[in-house]
Design a protein around this motif. Structure first.
Motif, PDB file in Angstrom:
ATOM      1  N   ALA A 166       0.826  -1.203   0.000  1.00  0.00           N
ATOM      2  CA  ALA A 166       0.000   0.000   0.000  1.00  0.00           C
ATOM      3  C   ALA A 166       0.862   1.256   0.000  1.00  0.00           C
ATOM      4  O   ALA A 166       0.583   2.220  -0.719  1.00  0.00           O
ATOM      5  N   ALA A 167       1.933   1.246   0.795  1.00  0.00           N
ATOM      6  CA  ALA A 167       2.844   2.387   0.837  1.00  0.00           C
ATOM      7  C   ALA A 167       3.522   2.589  -0.519  1.00  0.00           C
ATOM      8  O   ALA A 167       3.647   3.727  -1.011  1.00  0.00           O
ATOM      9  N   ALA A 168       3.925   1.487  -1.144  1.00  0.00           N
ATOM     10  CA  ALA A 168       4.559   1.566  -2.458  1.00  0.00           C
ATOM     11  C   ALA A 168       3.579   2.089  -3.502  1.00  0.00           C
ATOM     12  O   ALA A 168       3.935   2.928  -4.347  1.00  0.00           O
ATOM     13  N   GLY A 169       2.333   1.616  -3.450  1.00  0.00           N
ATOM     14  CA  GLY A 169       1.321   2.079  -4.390  1.00  0.00           C
ATOM     15  C   GLY A 169       0.988   3.539  -4.204  1.00  0.00           C
ATOM     16  O   GLY A 169       0.785   4.273  -5.175  1.00  0.00           O
ATOM     17  N   CYS A 170       0.936   3.971  -2.955  1.00  0.00           N
ATOM     18  CA  CYS A 170       0.672   5.376  -2.649  1.00  0.00           C
ATOM     19  C   CYS A 170       1.766   6.268  -3.229  1.00  0.00           C
ATOM     20  O   CYS A 170       1.490   7.291  -3.867  1.00  0.00           O
ATOM     21  N   PHE A 171       3.012   5.871  -3.024  1.00  0.00           N
ATOM     22  CA  PHE A 171       4.141   6.641  -3.542  1.00  0.00           C
ATOM     23  C   PHE A 171       4.138   6.664  -5.071  1.00  0.00           C
ATOM     24  O   PHE A 171       4.297   7.710  -5.699  1.00  0.00           O
ATOM     25  N   ALA A 172       3.940   5.481  -5.669  1.00  0.00           N
ATOM     26  CA  ALA A 172       3.980   5.377  -7.130  1.00  0.00           C
ATOM     27  C   ALA A 172       2.863   6.188  -7.774  1.00  0.00           C
ATOM     28  O   ALA A 172       3.082   6.888  -8.774  1.00  0.00           O
ATOM     29  N   ALA A 173       1.652   6.105  -7.201  1.00  0.00           N
ATOM     30  CA  ALA A 173       0.520   6.819  -7.787  1.00  0.00           C
ATOM     31  C   ALA A 173       0.677   8.323  -7.648  1.00  0.00           C
ATOM     32  O   ALA A 173       0.447   9.076  -8.603  1.00  0.00           O
ATOM     33  N   ALA A 174       1.063   8.766  -6.458  1.00  0.00           N
ATOM     34  CA  ALA A 174       1.122  10.206  -6.193  1.00  0.00           C
ATOM     35  C   ALA A 174       2.284  10.901  -6.892  1.00  0.00           C
ATOM     36  O   ALA A 174       2.140  12.041  -7.370  1.00  0.00           O
ATOM     37  N   PHE A 175       3.432  10.246  -6.978  1.00  0.00           N
ATOM     38  CA  PHE A 175       4.629  10.915  -7.484  1.00  0.00           C
ATOM     39  C   PHE A 175       5.070  10.478  -8.878  1.00  0.00           C
ATOM     40  O   PHE A 175       5.887  11.163  -9.504  1.00  0.00           O
ATOM     41  N   LEU A 181       1.418   9.601 -16.342  1.00  0.00           N
ATOM     42  CA  LEU A 181       0.415   8.871 -17.113  1.00  0.00           C
ATOM     43  C   LEU A 181      -0.952   9.541 -17.108  1.00  0.00           C
ATOM     44  O   LEU A 181      -1.717   9.400 -18.059  1.00  0.00           O
ATOM     45  N   GLY A 182      -1.269  10.236 -16.018  1.00  0.00           N
ATOM     46  CA  GLY A 182      -2.596  10.824 -15.897  1.00  0.00           C
ATOM     47  C   GLY A 182      -3.568   9.862 -15.222  1.00  0.00           C
ATOM     48  O   GLY A 182      -3.245   8.696 -14.961  1.00  0.00           O
ATOM     49  N   VAL A 183      -4.766  10.353 -14.967  1.00  0.00           N
ATOM     50  CA  VAL A 183      -5.757   9.585 -14.212  1.00  0.00           C
ATOM     51  C   VAL A 183      -6.218   8.343 -14.970  1.00  0.00           C
ATOM     52  O   VAL A 183      -6.252   7.235 -14.416  1.00  0.00           O
ATOM     53  N   THR A 184      -6.555   8.504 -16.236  1.00  0.00           N
ATOM     54  CA  THR A 184      -7.106   7.391 -17.008  1.00  0.00           C
ATOM     55  C   THR A 184      -6.102   6.254 -17.166  1.00  0.00           C
ATOM     56  O   THR A 184      -6.415   5.081 -16.912  1.00  0.00           O
ATOM     57  N   ALA A 185      -4.891   6.579 -17.587  1.00  0.00           N
ATOM     58  CA  ALA A 185      -3.869   5.552 -17.798  1.00  0.00           C
ATOM     59  C   ALA A 185      -3.476   4.889 -16.482  1.00  0.00           C
ATOM     60  O   ALA A 185      -3.190   3.686 -16.446  1.00  0.00           O
TER      61      ALA A 185
END
Length: 201
Positions: A166-175, A181-185
């Motif tokens: 979850a921490a890795a996903g949070c970092f990857a998505a936010a930064f 990529l944007g929201v859709t991608a």
């Protein structure tokens, strides 16, 4: 009998499952900003739905998993359900505008009631995938735990791996993902990851 390789694969699946979960949380909060007109209400709605859904899914499916023969298959079905919702959610959100217009015309200029109605609609929608997300832990726990003597460290291990994911996903998505990529991608990337998780499971 579960081999060491199988246990490692299960841990890997739950790591990436946690990464996808937090990616969705951030992406859906971003999607709801135009709906509410402010990030505070959007984030509050998503967090409320996630906390309620995770609790409900864990509570209900904790009992279902005990009666389900193939809990790894149950986990795969849950991941597939999350994937399908993630793909259709943007379209559902886009078609809610007509409903909002109808509700606003009925309520008039009562902004507080209108905001509450918007919150409830989005909350109910997000409760569907978040309940499935909450159900993944008891499903995998039932698969991984062979006896009462294994409960503490195996459940703890699964939860820890999921939290790191979850921490890795949070970092990857936010930064990274939303930035490049944007929201859709980003949604498609997380959905593809969920689909792979389901297939492997």
């Amino acid at each position: 009998m579960k081999t060491g390789a199988t246990q490692l694969i299960v841990l890997g699946l739950f790591f990436f499952s946690g990464a996808c979960t937090l990616t969705y949380e951030i992406v859906w909060a971003r999607m709801l900003v135009p709906v509410f007109g402010t990030g505070v209400f959007a984030v509050s709605t998503v967090l409320t739905a996630f906390m309620a859904g995770l609790a409900a899914g864990s509570f209900y499916f904790g009992r279902v998993a005990d009666r389900y023969g193939n809990t790894l298959l149950l986990y795969a079905i849950l991941e597939l359900g999350i994937t399908l919702f993630a793909l259709v959610f943007p379209f559902i959100l886009a078609h809610l505008d007509d409903l909002y217009t109808l509700i606003y015309g009925f309520l008039g200029d009562n902004r507080y009631i209108f905001s509450l109605v918007r919150f409830l609609l989005c909350f109910i929608l997000l409760l569907i995938p978040t309940t499935m997300m909450g159900a993944t832990l008891p499903a995998l726990t039932r698969f991984a735990v062979g006896g009462i003597d294994q409960v503490s460290w195996r459940v703890g291990g699964l939860y820890a791996v999921n939290t790191f994911g979850a921490a890795a996903g949070c970092f990857a998505a936010a930064f990274l993902l939303l930035e490049y990529l944007g929201v859709t991608a980003t949604t498609y990337a997380a959905a593809a990851a969920n689909l792979i998780i389901a297939a492997v499971a």
